[in-house]
Motif scaffolding. Structure first.
Motif, PDB file in Angstrom:
ATOM      1  N   ASP A 103       0.829  -1.202   0.000  1.00 33.34           N
ATOM      2  CA  ASP A 103       0.000   0.000   0.000  1.00 33.34           C
ATOM      3  C   ASP A 103       0.867   1.258   0.000  1.00 33.34           C
ATOM      4  O   ASP A 103       0.566   2.240  -0.699  1.00 33.34           O
ATOM      5  CB  ASP A 103      -0.917  -0.013   1.217  1.00 33.34           C
ATOM      6  N   ASP A 104       1.954   1.237   0.766  1.00 34.34           N
ATOM      7  CA  ASP A 104       2.869   2.383   0.795  1.00 34.34           C
ATOM      8  C   ASP A 104       3.480   2.629  -0.582  1.00 34.34           C
ATOM      9  O   ASP A 104       3.659   3.788  -0.995  1.00 34.34           O
ATOM     10  CB  ASP A 104       3.990   2.148   1.812  1.00 34.34           C
ATOM     11  N   LEU A 105       3.820   1.560  -1.293  1.00 29.87           N
ATOM     12  CA  LEU A 105       4.393   1.709  -2.632  1.00 29.87           C
ATOM     13  C   LEU A 105       3.414   2.406  -3.569  1.00 29.87           C
ATOM     14  O   LEU A 105       3.792   3.273  -4.371  1.00 29.87           O
ATOM     15  CB  LEU A 105       4.785   0.345  -3.195  1.00 29.87           C
ATOM     16  N   VAL A 106       2.144   2.028  -3.470  1.00 33.50           N
ATOM     17  CA  VAL A 106       1.106   2.647  -4.300  1.00 33.50           C
ATOM     18  C   VAL A 106       1.006   4.133  -4.006  1.00 33.50           C
ATOM     19  O   VAL A 106       1.005   4.976  -4.921  1.00 33.50           O
ATOM     20  CB  VAL A 106      -0.251   1.959  -4.071  1.00 33.50           C
ATOM     21  N   ASN A 107       0.910   4.490  -2.733  1.00 35.11           N
ATOM     22  CA  ASN A 107       0.722   5.887  -2.363  1.00 35.11           C
ATOM     23  C   ASN A 107       1.954   6.732  -2.660  1.00 35.11           C
ATOM     24  O   ASN A 107       1.828   7.914  -3.014  1.00 35.11           O
ATOM     25  CB  ASN A 107       0.334   5.988  -0.891  1.00 35.11           C
ATOM     26  N   GLU A 108       3.136   6.149  -2.541  1.00 31.25           N
ATOM     27  CA  GLU A 108       4.351   6.883  -2.890  1.00 31.25           C
ATOM     28  C   GLU A 108       4.349   7.267  -4.363  1.00 31.25           C
ATOM     29  O   GLU A 108       4.705   8.389  -4.734  1.00 31.25           O
ATOM     30  CB  GLU A 108       5.590   6.043  -2.573  1.00 31.25           C
ATOM     31  N   VAL A 109       3.942   6.328  -5.215  1.00 31.87           N
ATOM     32  CA  VAL A 109       3.882   6.605  -6.648  1.00 31.87           C
ATOM     33  C   VAL A 109       2.848   7.684  -6.947  1.00 31.87           C
ATOM     34  O   VAL A 109       3.104   8.638  -7.697  1.00 31.87           O
ATOM     35  CB  VAL A 109       3.570   5.322  -7.443  1.00 31.87           C
ATOM     36  N   LEU A 110       1.651   7.558  -6.365  1.00 30.09           N
ATOM     37  CA  LEU A 110       0.590   8.519  -6.638  1.00 30.09           C
ATOM     38  C   LEU A 110       0.937   9.904  -6.090  1.00 30.09           C
ATOM     39  O   LEU A 110       0.654  10.922  -6.736  1.00 30.09           O
ATOM     40  CB  LEU A 110      -0.725   8.023  -6.048  1.00 30.09           C
ATOM     41  N   ASP A 111       1.555   9.957  -4.915  1.00 30.89           N
ATOM     42  CA  ASP A 111       1.988  11.250  -4.367  1.00 30.89           C
ATOM     43  C   ASP A 111       3.027  11.895  -5.276  1.00 30.89           C
ATOM     44  O   ASP A 111       2.993  13.117  -5.507  1.00 30.89           O
ATOM     45  CB  ASP A 111       2.580  11.061  -2.967  1.00 30.89           C
ATOM     46  N   ARG A 112       3.944  11.095  -5.793  1.00 28.78           N
ATOM     47  CA  ARG A 112       4.981  11.612  -6.677  1.00 28.78           C
ATOM     48  C   ARG A 112       4.378  12.153  -7.969  1.00 28.78           C
ATOM     49  O   ARG A 112       4.788  13.214  -8.459  1.00 28.78           O
ATOM     50  CB  ARG A 112       6.005  10.520  -6.972  1.00 28.78           C
ATOM     51  N   GLU A 113       3.389  11.439  -8.505  1.00 23.05           N
ATOM     52  CA  GLU A 113       2.746  11.900  -9.735  1.00 23.05           C
ATOM     53  C   GLU A 113       1.970  13.184  -9.496  1.00 23.05           C
ATOM     54  O   GLU A 113       1.951  14.079 -10.349  1.00 23.05           O
ATOM     55  CB  GLU A 113       1.817  10.808 -10.281  1.00 23.05           C
ATOM     56  N   GLU A 114       1.308  13.288  -8.337  1.00 25.35           N
ATOM     57  CA  GLU A 114       0.579  14.508  -8.013  1.00 25.35           C
ATOM     58  C   GLU A 114       1.535  15.687  -7.880  1.00 25.35           C
ATOM     59  O   GLU A 114       1.256  16.789  -8.362  1.00 25.35           O
ATOM     60  CB  GLU A 114      -0.210  14.331  -6.719  1.00 25.35           C
ATOM     61  N   GLU A 115       2.665  15.465  -7.224  1.00 26.60           N
ATOM     62  CA  GLU A 115       3.660  16.530  -7.067  1.00 26.60           C
ATOM     63  C   GLU A 115       4.217  16.945  -8.415  1.00 26.60           C
ATOM     64  O   GLU A 115       4.436  18.132  -8.675  1.00 26.60           O
ATOM     65  CB  GLU A 115       4.782  16.046  -6.152  1.00 26.60           C
ATOM     66  N   ARG A 116       4.430  15.963  -9.276  1.00 25.51           N
ATOM     67  CA  ARG A 116       4.927  16.268 -10.618  1.00 25.51           C
ATOM     68  C   ARG A 116       3.919  17.120 -11.380  1.00 25.51           C
ATOM     69  O   ARG A 116       4.285  18.042 -12.105  1.00 25.51           O
ATOM     70  CB  ARG A 116       5.209  14.968 -11.376  1.00 25.51           C
ATOM     71  N   GLY A 117       2.632  16.812 -11.197  1.00 25.70           N
ATOM     72  CA  GLY A 117       1.599  17.601 -11.853  1.00 25.70           C
ATOM     73  C   GLY A 117       1.543  19.030 -11.333  1.00 25.70           C
ATOM     74  O   GLY A 117       1.343  19.979 -12.097  1.00 25.70           O
ATOM     75  N   ARG A 118       1.746  19.203 -10.012  1.00 23.99           N
ATOM     76  CA  ARG A 118       1.714  20.549  -9.433  1.00 23.99           C
ATOM     77  C   ARG A 118       2.915  21.378  -9.864  1.00 23.99           C
ATOM     78  O   ARG A 118       2.829  22.600  -9.975  1.00 23.99           O
ATOM     79  CB  ARG A 118       1.686  20.464  -7.909  1.00 23.99           C
ATOM     80  N   SER A 119       4.045  20.710 -10.135  1.00 23.79           N
ATOM     81  CA  SER A 119       5.255  21.440 -10.500  1.00 23.79           C
ATOM     82  C   SER A 119       5.372  21.656 -12.008  1.00 23.79           C
ATOM     83  O   SER A 119       6.320  22.282 -12.477  1.00 23.79           O
ATOM     84  CB  SER A 119       6.501  20.687 -10.009  1.00 23.79           C
ATOM     85  N   ALA A 120       4.420  21.146 -12.768  1.00 23.61           N
ATOM     86  CA  ALA A 120       4.456  21.326 -14.224  1.00 23.61           C
ATOM     87  C   ALA A 120       4.215  22.800 -14.562  1.00 23.61           C
ATOM     88  O   ALA A 120       3.552  23.517 -13.817  1.00 23.61           O
ATOM     89  CB  ALA A 120       3.395  20.448 -14.886  1.00 23.61           C
ATOM     90  N   PRO A 121       4.757  23.295 -15.692  1.00 20.44           N
ATOM     91  CA  PRO A 121       4.532  24.686 -16.077  1.00 20.44           C
ATOM     92  C   PRO A 121       3.038  24.963 -16.207  1.00 20.44           C
ATOM     93  O   PRO A 121       2.283  24.118 -16.689  1.00 20.44           O
ATOM     94  CB  PRO A 121       5.229  24.794 -17.446  1.00 20.44           C
TER      95      PRO A 121
END
Length: 199
Positions: free
Chosen positions: A126-144
């Motif tokens: 479960d932690d692996l899943v949430n780490e990936v999703l959190d990373r993708e969300e952060e990547r989306g927030r940091s996109a231009p």
């Protein structure tokens, strides 16, 4: 494939979707007979439902088990649906899930059991899943940021183009172009505009 078979391996899998369907990820953990982690992975899947993500996590785990040539073991997951369907206790009515289940079954080698566990006992996957999703969300927030509408080349919205088509059709028919076209536009695009309003 390796020439020997590991006995009594234990695998954990979990999948999750934020939105159902929405951004989804799969997590899998594989332990050998000594209880040591020999494989762990979290993988972004794109847009999936929760159940699709669960099945893809199971497939990821079983592919690793097959790659290593492991034989006797147990698969643990907190999805009652996936575990029950893999055990043949529940029917699979959704075609997309049926295809994923068939892929998972094709990877089963030797003596493999499927057991349900509570989510609290599946925390590693479960932690692996949430780490990936959190990373993708952060990547989306940091996109231009997307350019402002005023910075884009001027182009007509789809509903404007449809209205102009209706207007032209009204004049071409020799009728009162504005009145007839507005009625045609209303008939054709009422649902379209409602959908766009809430998109």
């Amino acid at each position: 494939m390796m020439g020997w078979a590991m006995k009594n391996w234990v695998g954990f899998f979990d999948g999750g979707s934020r939105g159902n369907p929405g951004p989804a990820a799969a997590g899998a953990v594989l332990l050998d007979d000594r209880g040591d982690v020999v494989f762990e992975e979290g993988r972004f899947l794109g847009r999936r439902t929760n159940n699709e993500a669960e099945y893809e996590a199971l497939i990821m785990l079983l592919e690793e088990v097959d790659r290593r040539g492991f034989c006797k073991g147990v698969v643990l997951g907190d999805s009652r649906l996936v575990i029950s369907q893999m055990r043949g206790e529940w029917k699979i009515r959704e075609p997309r899930l049926r295809a994923l289940a068939e892929r998972a079954r094709s990877l089963v080698r030797g003596d493999v059991r499927f057991e349900w566990i509570p989510r609290k006992d599946n925390d590693h996957a479960d932690d692996l899943v949430n780490e990936v999703l959190d990373r993708e969300e952060e990547r989306g927030r940091s996109a231009p940021p997307r350019p402002d509408r005023g910075e884009l080349p001027e182009e007509k919205e789809e509903w404007e183009c449809r209205y102009m088509d209706c207007l032209a059709a009204g004049y071409a028919a020799g009728t009162n172009g504005t009145a007839e076209s507005l009625r045609a536009f209303d008939r054709i695009d009422r649902d379209f505009l409602c959908r766009e309003q809430w998109r």
